[in-house]
Design a protein around this motif. Structure first.
Motif, PDB file in Angstrom:
ATOM      1  N   GLY A  79     -55.689   7.950 -54.192  1.00 28.82           N
ATOM      2  CA  GLY A  79     -56.005   9.274 -53.678  1.00 28.82           C
ATOM      3  C   GLY A  79     -57.458   9.682 -53.817  1.00 28.82           C
ATOM      4  O   GLY A  79     -57.812  10.825 -53.550  1.00 28.82           O
ATOM      5  N   PHE A  80     -58.321   8.745 -54.239  1.00 25.52           N
ATOM      6  CA  PHE A  80     -59.758   9.044 -54.269  1.00 25.52           C
ATOM      7  C   PHE A  80     -60.263   9.205 -52.842  1.00 25.52           C
ATOM      8  O   PHE A  80     -59.867   8.446 -51.956  1.00 25.52           O
ATOM      9  CB  PHE A  80     -60.531   7.888 -54.913  1.00 25.52           C
ATOM     10  CG  PHE A  80     -60.481   7.830 -56.410  1.00 25.52           C
ATOM     11  CD1 PHE A  80     -61.504   8.364 -57.173  1.00 25.52           C
ATOM     12  CD2 PHE A  80     -59.413   7.242 -57.056  1.00 25.52           C
ATOM     13  CE1 PHE A  80     -61.459   8.292 -58.558  1.00 25.52           C
ATOM     14  CE2 PHE A  80     -59.365   7.176 -58.444  1.00 25.52           C
ATOM     15  CZ  PHE A  80     -60.388   7.704 -59.193  1.00 25.52           C
ATOM     16  N   SER A  81     -61.152  10.162 -52.624  1.00 26.35           N
ATOM     17  CA  SER A  81     -61.836  10.241 -51.337  1.00 26.35           C
ATOM     18  C   SER A  81     -62.864   9.117 -51.301  1.00 26.35           C
ATOM     19  O   SER A  81     -63.227   8.583 -52.344  1.00 26.35           O
ATOM     20  CB  SER A  81     -62.527  11.596 -51.191  1.00 26.35           C
ATOM     21  OG  SER A  81     -63.596  11.676 -52.103  1.00 26.35           O
ATOM     22  N   ARG A 130     -58.774   4.156 -53.207  1.00 31.66           N
ATOM     23  CA  ARG A 130     -58.257   4.968 -52.084  1.00 31.66           C
ATOM     24  C   ARG A 130     -56.752   5.144 -52.205  1.00 31.66           C
ATOM     25  O   ARG A 130     -56.216   6.212 -51.926  1.00 31.66           O
ATOM     26  CB  ARG A 130     -58.594   4.311 -50.734  1.00 31.66           C
ATOM     27  CG  ARG A 130     -60.069   4.228 -50.373  1.00 31.66           C
ATOM     28  CD  ARG A 130     -60.780   5.561 -50.355  1.00 31.66           C
ATOM     29  NE  ARG A 130     -60.136   6.630 -49.602  1.00 31.66           N
ATOM     30  CZ  ARG A 130     -60.271   6.825 -48.299  1.00 31.66           C
ATOM     31  NH1 ARG A 130     -61.019   6.035 -47.589  1.00 31.66           N
ATOM     32  NH2 ARG A 130     -59.659   7.820 -47.698  1.00 31.66           N
TER      33      ARG A 130
END
Lengths: 278, 256
Positions: free
Chosen positions: A182-184, A179
């Motif tokens: 920047g991972f959803s 996260r």
């Protein structure tokens, strides 16, 4: 008085020592074992047993069909059920971990129901009840489709719990790291968490495969054509036409031919996983 | 100092009944290096985790690069791409090689093509001095190497701000220096950094400003030589004396 020399530091032994007791107990167990073996060997009618279970010519006439047809079908049924179960199990596992209440409840209910029902009942349900309840509907793939569905429905309940446990066993820091990059949430789950979860649950999933392999014998209750017979049905049919139990024995050996190596693989994987944890 | 790069306003955070942060105001300018120090349980890590919203603040606002993260409608994944984070436990992805650890986020999140991602990964591995470990798996690296890879992974995303959550606390003492050297290099290159740490030497030499936290509030802040060298508050003095000379500390009643 001879007792007077006792200082109390070395209490006098009463009866047998610990070592003597152990020796006696082990001796008794061997005696029972040998007696049981002798009784069985003397009591069994060897000629009759051989006649029933080890008719070489009957065993011979089963080949190659028992492999090319029966074992092949067993493997096919198992794999198709496994694939359906894995896909469905994954969906249910994710529902179980969802933040949306109704999804969690639904998944929980599914797991409780399909873990609680005998697989045989599911087979009868798919084979008999569904066609009666919805006349005209065809389950795609004929017998293969029905088996895949029945086995898959049962396996999914077990696999869902396994997959959920695997996902929860991945350290929380992995999700946080993903996260923070920047991972959803969904993408982190797919790229980072689930691949690690599968490494953890590979042994129990393989175990599930062994269980399915055996459960595929329940196809017996669906009513199959000659070409769709798997090991158990094939063995039973031949046993009744030849009035001899040798085909049952051969079919059983064919199961073991697959399950024993698979079990070996599972133990290897578990040992390796243990090592990786250090 | 123009617009602050990190701006925290009236931040509160509670876990149930436990109020961990009780009103934090903090501005960090572009290129500034701020070290946050304080006893365990003082809320310093929680503060850091609130800055990229790994913890959701109970009250207050957090701005990074002018974007309000605490706005419920903000695209948090987009903002986080500009904030690099380094964890105490490294949190490398164990199923991927070092290079894949660096390329996968670039490809999945930034949609960079394979060649560009690989190039950026190689550059950043070289920066932290670990080019020769490109194909290794994290488990085969020492803690210090893992942490440098984790820094390189964060840098590969091209962040404007870097957050460090006790980056050397899980390391063997002899490996701390390598990680601090990488962080010092970043500071000299002008990266905006917020560092939660117990490394007083690092704070003294590298930080532009030191913030001392205790009991969920900022007790004292200022230049390192002032806060570490000549603290004005008793709590700061007490903490520093115990940290710098643990063998001389007295047995105390637990305050809690």
């Amino acid at each position: 008085m001879t007792v007077g020399t006792d200082t109390g530091l070395q209490p006098r032994r009463k009866g047998l020592s610990r070592r003597q007791k152990r020796r006696l107990s082990r001796g008794a167990q061997y005696v029972v074992f040998v007696a049981a073996v002798v009784a069985f060997a003397a009591g069994a009618d060897w000629g009759r047993l051989q006649n029933q279970f080890a008719q070489w010519d009957i065993a011979q006439q089963m080949f190659p069909d028992v492999i090319t047809l029966a074992l092949k079908n067993t493997v096919l049924y198992t794999l198709s059920g496994f694939v359906v179960g894995l896909a469905l199990g994954m969906v249910i596992a994710l529902m179980r971990l969802s933040s949306v209440g109704p999804y969690r409840w639904l998944a929980g209910i599914y797991i409780e129901i399909f873990r609680g029902l005998p697989a045989l009942l599911i087979f009868i349900f798919i084979g008999v009840a569904v066609p009666l309840a919805f006349p005209g509907t065809e389950i795609v793939g004929g017998t293969y489709g029905k088996v895949a569905l029945a086995l898959g429905l049962v396996a999914a309940a077990y696999m869902a719990e396994t997959i959920r446990a695997g996902i929860q066993a991945v350290p929380k820091g992995q999700m946080e790291a993903a996260r923070s990059l920047g991972f959803s949430p969904a993408r982190a789950m797919i790229s980072i968490v689930i691949p690690q979860a599968f490494r953890i649950i590979l042994p129990p999933l393989t175990n599930e495969l062994v269980l399915l392999f055996k459960d595929s014998s329940l196809v017996l209750f669906l009513g199959v054509t000659l070409e769709e017979r798997e090991l158990s049905k094939y063995g039973r049919d031949l046993a009744s036409t030849t009035a001899n139990s040798t085909p049952i024995l051969v079919a059983g050996l064919c199961y073991l031919l697959v399950t024993i190596p698979l079990g070996f693989v599972v133990r290897r994987m578990e040992a390796k996983a243990q090592e990786a944890v250090r | 100092m123009s617009r602050p790069e990190i701006d925290v306003k009236g931040l509160h955070k509670s876990f149930g009944d436990n109020e961990v942060l009780r009103g934090i105001d903090l501005e960090i300018g572009q290129g500034e290096v701020v070290c946050v120090i304080g006893p365990s349980g003082s809320g310093k890590s929680t503060l850091l985790r609130c800055v990229n919203l790994l913890e959701e603040p109970t009250k207050g606002q957090v701005f990074v690069g002018g974007t309000e993260l605490t706005d419920p409608d903000v695209d948090i994944d987009a903002v986080r791409r500009r904030i690099g984070m380094v964890f105490q436990q490294f949190n490398l992805f164990p199923h991927l090689t070092v290079t894949e650890n660096l390329t996968l986020p670039q490809r999945r999140v930034l949609r960079r093509d394979k060649a560009r991602a690989a190039r950026v990964a190689a550059e950043n591995l070289a920066r932290v001095g670990l080019s020769e470990k490109a194909d290794a798996y994290p488990a085969s690296l020492s803690g210090g190497q893992q942490q440098r890879v984790a820094i390189a992974r964060a840098l590969s995303m091209g962040p404007e701000v870097m957050l460090f959550d006790e980056p050397t606390s899980a390391l063997d003492p002899e490996l701390v220096g390598d990680v601090l050297a990488v962080m010092r290099m970043l500071a000299q290159e002008g990266m905006t950094m917020m560092v939660v740490t117990h490394e007083m030497t690092f704070a003294r030499e590298v930080a532009d400003r030191v913030v001392f936290m205790d009991g969920g509030v900022i007790v004292e802040e200022g230049a390192p030589e002032q806060v570490i060298g000549n603290p004005t508050h008793d709590r700061t003095r007490h903490f520093l004396s115990r940290l710098l000379d643990p063998a001389m500390a007295d047995v105390e009643e637990d305050a809690s």
